[in-house]
Design a protein around this motif. Structure first.
Motif, PDB file in Angstrom:
ATOM      1  N   PRO A 246       0.841  -1.202   0.000  1.00 42.40           N
ATOM      2  CA  PRO A 246       0.000   0.000   0.000  1.00 42.40           C
ATOM      3  C   PRO A 246       0.880   1.258   0.000  1.00 42.40           C
ATOM      4  O   PRO A 246       2.021   1.207   0.458  1.00 42.40           O
ATOM      5  CB  PRO A 246      -0.775  -0.107   1.311  1.00 42.40           C
ATOM      6  CG  PRO A 246       0.083  -0.946   2.199  1.00 42.40           C
ATOM      7  CD  PRO A 246       0.799  -1.918   1.301  1.00 42.40           C
ATOM      8  N   PRO A 247       0.359   2.381  -0.509  1.00 45.50           N
ATOM      9  CA  PRO A 247       1.117   3.637  -0.422  1.00 45.50           C
ATOM     10  C   PRO A 247       1.403   3.982   1.047  1.00 45.50           C
ATOM     11  O   PRO A 247       0.689   3.538   1.945  1.00 45.50           O
ATOM     12  CB  PRO A 247       0.157   4.678  -1.043  1.00 45.50           C
ATOM     13  CG  PRO A 247      -0.827   3.888  -1.840  1.00 45.50           C
ATOM     14  CD  PRO A 247      -0.943   2.554  -1.163  1.00 45.50           C
ATOM     15  N   SER A 248       2.430   4.768   1.270  1.00 43.74           N
ATOM     16  CA  SER A 248       2.824   5.107   2.646  1.00 43.74           C
ATOM     17  C   SER A 248       1.809   6.047   3.291  1.00 43.74           C
ATOM     18  O   SER A 248       1.151   6.830   2.616  1.00 43.74           O
ATOM     19  CB  SER A 248       4.213   5.752   2.639  1.00 43.74           C
ATOM     20  OG  SER A 248       4.200   6.949   1.890  1.00 43.74           O
ATOM     21  N   LEU A 249       1.680   5.955   4.624  1.00 41.50           N
ATOM     22  CA  LEU A 249       0.812   6.860   5.382  1.00 41.50           C
ATOM     23  C   LEU A 249       1.312   6.950   6.829  1.00 41.50           C
ATOM     24  O   LEU A 249       1.616   5.929   7.446  1.00 41.50           O
ATOM     25  CB  LEU A 249      -0.645   6.382   5.343  1.00 41.50           C
ATOM     26  CG  LEU A 249      -1.685   7.408   5.810  1.00 41.50           C
ATOM     27  CD1 LEU A 249      -1.747   8.586   4.847  1.00 41.50           C
ATOM     28  CD2 LEU A 249      -3.075   6.770   5.924  1.00 41.50           C
ATOM     29  N   TYR A 250       1.395   8.171   7.337  1.00 36.19           N
ATOM     30  CA  TYR A 250       1.926   8.405   8.672  1.00 36.19           C
ATOM     31  C   TYR A 250       0.994   9.317   9.441  1.00 36.19           C
ATOM     32  O   TYR A 250       0.251  10.102   8.843  1.00 36.19           O
ATOM     33  CB  TYR A 250       3.303   9.063   8.593  1.00 36.19           C
ATOM     34  CG  TYR A 250       4.338   8.202   7.917  1.00 36.19           C
ATOM     35  CD1 TYR A 250       5.219   7.428   8.665  1.00 36.19           C
ATOM     36  CD2 TYR A 250       4.434   8.166   6.532  1.00 36.19           C
ATOM     37  CE1 TYR A 250       6.163   6.622   8.048  1.00 36.19           C
ATOM     38  CE2 TYR A 250       5.369   7.364   5.898  1.00 36.19           C
ATOM     39  CZ  TYR A 250       6.231   6.592   6.657  1.00 36.19           C
ATOM     40  OH  TYR A 250       7.157   5.797   6.053  1.00 36.19           O
ATOM     41  N   TYR A 251       1.048   9.246  10.788  1.00 35.95           N
ATOM     42  CA  TYR A 251       0.346  10.273  11.562  1.00 35.95           C
ATOM     43  C   TYR A 251       1.212  10.692  12.739  1.00 35.95           C
ATOM     44  O   TYR A 251       2.173  10.027  13.107  1.00 35.95           O
ATOM     45  CB  TYR A 251      -1.034   9.798  12.010  1.00 35.95           C
ATOM     46  CG  TYR A 251      -1.038   8.722  13.076  1.00 35.95           C
ATOM     47  CD1 TYR A 251      -0.826   7.380  12.764  1.00 35.95           C
ATOM     48  CD2 TYR A 251      -1.284   9.057  14.413  1.00 35.95           C
ATOM     49  CE1 TYR A 251      -0.846   6.415  13.733  1.00 35.95           C
ATOM     50  CE2 TYR A 251      -1.302   8.079  15.397  1.00 35.95           C
ATOM     51  CZ  TYR A 251      -1.071   6.762  15.056  1.00 35.95           C
ATOM     52  OH  TYR A 251      -1.086   5.802  16.022  1.00 35.95           O
ATOM     53  N   ARG A 252       0.830  11.845  13.284  1.00 36.14           N
ATOM     54  CA  ARG A 252       1.624  12.434  14.360  1.00 36.14           C
ATOM     55  C   ARG A 252       0.695  13.281  15.205  1.00 36.14           C
ATOM     56  O   ARG A 252      -0.138  14.010  14.687  1.00 36.14           O
ATOM     57  CB  ARG A 252       2.719  13.315  13.755  1.00 36.14           C
ATOM     58  CG  ARG A 252       3.689  13.868  14.767  1.00 36.14           C
ATOM     59  CD  ARG A 252       4.810  14.655  14.092  1.00 36.14           C
ATOM     60  NE  ARG A 252       5.769  15.089  15.091  1.00 36.14           N
ATOM     61  CZ  ARG A 252       5.552  16.093  15.922  1.00 36.14           C
ATOM     62  NH1 ARG A 252       4.439  16.769  15.870  1.00 36.14           N
ATOM     63  NH2 ARG A 252       6.455  16.400  16.841  1.00 36.14           N
ATOM     64  N   GLN A 253       0.817  13.195  16.523  1.00 36.08           N
ATOM     65  CA  GLN A 253      -0.012  14.011  17.410  1.00 36.08           C
ATOM     66  C   GLN A 253       0.856  14.786  18.382  1.00 36.08           C
ATOM     67  O   GLN A 253       1.843  14.268  18.906  1.00 36.08           O
ATOM     68  CB  GLN A 253      -0.970  13.114  18.201  1.00 36.08           C
ATOM     69  CG  GLN A 253      -2.106  12.587  17.346  1.00 36.08           C
ATOM     70  CD  GLN A 253      -3.236  12.049  18.189  1.00 36.08           C
ATOM     71  OE1 GLN A 253      -3.036  11.150  18.999  1.00 36.08           O
ATOM     72  NE2 GLN A 253      -4.434  12.602  17.995  1.00 36.08           N
ATOM     73  N   ASP A 254       0.472  16.042  18.617  1.00 32.11           N
ATOM     74  CA  ASP A 254       1.075  16.788  19.720  1.00 32.11           C
ATOM     75  C   ASP A 254      -0.013  17.627  20.371  1.00 32.11           C
ATOM     76  O   ASP A 254      -1.203  17.410  20.117  1.00 32.11           O
ATOM     77  CB  ASP A 254       2.257  17.641  19.248  1.00 32.11           C
ATOM     78  CG  ASP A 254       1.875  18.667  18.209  1.00 32.11           C
ATOM     79  OD1 ASP A 254       0.668  18.978  18.084  1.00 32.11           O
ATOM     80  OD2 ASP A 254       2.758  19.177  17.504  1.00 32.11           O
ATOM     81  N   GLU A 255       0.380  18.588  21.208  1.00 33.60           N
ATOM     82  CA  GLU A 255      -0.641  19.348  21.947  1.00 33.60           C
ATOM     83  C   GLU A 255      -1.477  20.243  21.034  1.00 33.60           C
ATOM     84  O   GLU A 255      -2.575  20.675  21.403  1.00 33.60           O
ATOM     85  CB  GLU A 255       0.007  20.171  23.071  1.00 33.60           C
ATOM     86  CG  GLU A 255       0.986  21.236  22.616  1.00 33.60           C
ATOM     87  CD  GLU A 255       2.368  20.666  22.260  1.00 33.60           C
ATOM     88  OE1 GLU A 255       3.266  21.468  22.025  1.00 33.60           O
ATOM     89  OE2 GLU A 255       2.533  19.407  22.209  1.00 33.60           O
ATOM     90  N   ILE A 256      -0.966  20.533  19.821  1.00 37.64           N
ATOM     91  CA  ILE A 256      -1.722  21.400  18.895  1.00 37.64           C
ATOM     92  C   ILE A 256      -2.788  20.616  18.143  1.00 37.64           C
ATOM     93  O   ILE A 256      -3.913  21.082  17.983  1.00 37.64           O
ATOM     94  CB  ILE A 256      -0.758  22.051  17.866  1.00 37.64           C
ATOM     95  CG1 ILE A 256       0.401  22.747  18.547  1.00 37.64           C
ATOM     96  CG2 ILE A 256      -1.513  22.999  16.935  1.00 37.64           C
ATOM     97  CD1 ILE A 256      -0.008  23.909  19.412  1.00 37.64           C
ATOM     98  N   GLY A 257      -2.428  19.433  17.683  1.00 35.79           N
ATOM     99  CA  GLY A 257      -3.410  18.686  16.905  1.00 35.79           C
ATOM    100  C   GLY A 257      -2.828  17.430  16.284  1.00 35.79           C
ATOM    101  O   GLY A 257      -1.746  16.963  16.665  1.00 35.79           O
TER     102      GLY A 257
END
Lengths: 252, 252, 252, 252
Positions: free
Chosen positions: C202-213
């Motif tokens: 599958p194509p690449s996909l990433y996520y990231r969370q911090d205090e902003i969103g």
């Protein structure tokens, strides 16, 4: 067309009213040309120091992005312009409104004999304004001259000085065509407009006030057709932050 | 507007004549809308099997590339079209003329109730035509149906079969609006035109012949205003390789 | 690239970060193609029921309007997309994101053998969705299928049903190429993402969370490079209104 | 890229060769930037006194009109250019090649410190050239200076005079950045090229001759990779009507 008043969505100005600017772009009634399909532009203030600009070379009536943005963008101060080129190719950098820092400007009409005095007009600009000028129109040149002539201190005086210097250059170049113009100017708070011509035929300009706000436009529009008043020839109109209108003669 | 005759430059058709297509795009006299600024297209045959196409979403009167190309491109067979969209956004793939292999097609008018029968019309196409259809207009659909219905064998018969099948689908979907059309078609050698409407009001279509060649157009144009003859309603016009014109009724 | 969190200006996402989407459009590191210059689009929610869309056929890195709008538009929920066409001409109606009512969708990847099953996919749509489809991409088809399959009731279930039906059609048409996709979806409040492929790539996909969103993107970007986590293959990600993330397997 | 020789179709230059200009626009190997997606232009001579121009703001690899025209347009003398802007918005008037009467010009590189000396450069132009300048690039300014400096009488001398005067202005304005350039010029019959830099790093330039004709290009391309010869730094290349090449040093 210019609006200043309670915050509204741009579509309430552009698409909702009867005989709106969009409709005018297809069939203007009072303009020199009957179709204004050579690009358009909108400008607005929305919490940033400098105004937002959206300009495109397509006809305004036919741009899906304009329709989308008009549904989303809310502001207390809008400029909108449809262009009928008089020969030169349409490009975004030549579409109104123009903006420099917090100032926004748009214009109807033309500098008679512009080709003969274009270099003189350009050379009267400061190095900075000259170098960073993105477009090639007489309209933008007028705006840059206003900025050079103290627009932030005395808007009406800057307009008078600009008209005088352009008419001087035209005389020296034996230009016979008149300098005709209507213009709208804002710093984000106050709103100004001018209507002028060397000869007795300046382009049309009207304004209208109600409890919502102030409208200034080349042609009356909307369902309520009464209340539109012509801006007198050779005058400068001030609209203060609280909507008070004062009109003074241009002393040329 | 269609031309077939001695090789000429496109600009001699588009820009030189009085009341030319370019001028018509600003102010049509006989069309349903008075401004045709929603894209344009030109097509021509010039020694290649398939025709050349140049289509753009800008108004024709305002496109520098069109002016340049019109000065350079010479051909014995030109199509030119200006578009007034009825709501959908302008994109090149929806601009006329359309081409498939050596065939070229353009169209005025519309399939009444197209939205109700679009799927039926699409499903009547072969897999290949369906899959490779680049645009979304009813005009392109008519062209693809003509190709499916034997355009290369019997052009008039293909037109009759296409009209009949589209009107059948409309009846089955209880569409009340008429199917109105004028069309121009070429295989690179012969030229065909059709004028038809379900009701008594087909779009206008005229032709004119002189020693140079044959013109077919929605509206007469040029300095010599006489000699233009209306194409009768519900007929199909053949223009042979040597310029002979034959008009036959469409048997629907 | 998708953002959900505290309201920010679009430019803080698009232009400010190191290795931003704009920079990625010039030189993507993980994509199948290394330049994404075939149009772009941004979408956002800003107090209206339906999202705003701004889509253009120019490269994102080179569009003055995008720069202007990014400085002005503030929102808690942004989509942004840069496109690398695989052959078809770029037009706005084929640029992501797509919107129907309050729903917004964008997509990376492709339906293998789309040309063979395009008609089958189209015919599985309701009359309304079929008729009002403005573009011609497989991406838009996936979105319309999600809407048909109950996106508003069970987003993950709608995705599973859509994948299953598309893979069924592919099998019946003897398509051998895999269906590969990453997708982002929102109703204006919640945010969803999917990563799937028929084959193991599958194509690449990433996520990231911090205090902003929360950020979801095809490739990590920004100064703070840690904290990016890959979305697992063949999973569906829910991001609730208060930013809680839940990932569940796609049951195909 | 420039071609002079037997008449060929533009597509045989642009699309057919291995590592063609179109491919180079996506991934240049020797250029300062690796993507040239900020507009393109082609020019050709085809029986008219002035050359034809087709210029567009889209990436060359993605423009359907370019593909169509390249299949149709045949000429013995082509110019083709892909542009990587260094910040300013792309507009057609700033896309190469440029044409004045029968002369055509295109350019790689830049005038170091152009912003500091733009006014001086502009003011050295004749009134006519100043007034009718449609664009705002340093490239167009170089072309107009060549025309002022006797391009039609002594092309190499005009180039030397132009380089000298621009470097003079740069010195007077304390510009430290070098003036780097490759250029191609034609009057419709003869072909000229220049490669120059104030410092020892002029942009790359190659030429190649076979029985069909002469190619000049920033980077070698095509299946036959041998035969490409670098144009020496600070030289001026003449290609006569019968294809004879002469290279002379630029005496600055």
């Amino acid at each position: 067309m210019t609006y200043r008043g309670d915050p509204i969505y741009l579509e309430d100005l552009l698409f909702v009213p009867e005989y709106s600017l969009i409709e005018q772009s297809l069939h203007a009634r009072k303009g020199a040309t009957t179709t204004n399909g050579d690009g358009f532009g909108v400008g607005w203030y929305a919490g940033r120091e400098r105004p937002g600009l959206f300009r495109e070379v397509l006809p305004a009536w036919n741009d899906g992005n304009l329709r989308e943005l008009s549904h989303q963008i809310m502001s207390p101060l809008f400029f909108a312009h449809v262009r009928a080129s008089t020969g030169t190719e349409t490009m975004r950098a030549n579409c109104h409104p123009f903006a420099v820092e917090n100032w926004m400007f748009m214009h109807n009409g033309q500098i008679g004999g512009y080709e003969k005095i274009r270099r003189a007009i350009d050379n009267a600009l400061s190095d900075t304004l000259y170098t960073h000028r993105p477009g090639t129109t007489d309209s933008e040149a007028i705006f840059l001259h206003l900025l050079s002539n103290g627009l932030d201190v005395d808007p009406c005086g800057a307009m008078e000085a600009t008209i005088r210097s352009i008419e001087d250059m035209a005389r020296q170049a034996d230009v016979e065509e008149p300098f005709r113009m209507t213009a709208a100017i804002s710093d984000g708070k106050r709103l100004y407009a001018a209507r002028y011509s060397t000869d007795p035929e300046p382009p049309s300009l009207y304004y209208r006030q109600d409890e919502i706000g102030t409208l200034i436009a080349s042609e009356p529009f909307g369902t309520v057709t009464d209340g539109w008043r012509p801006v007198k020839a050779n005058t400068f109109l001030h609209c203060s932050e609280d909507g008070n209108i004062r009109v003074q003669p241009l002393m040329i």
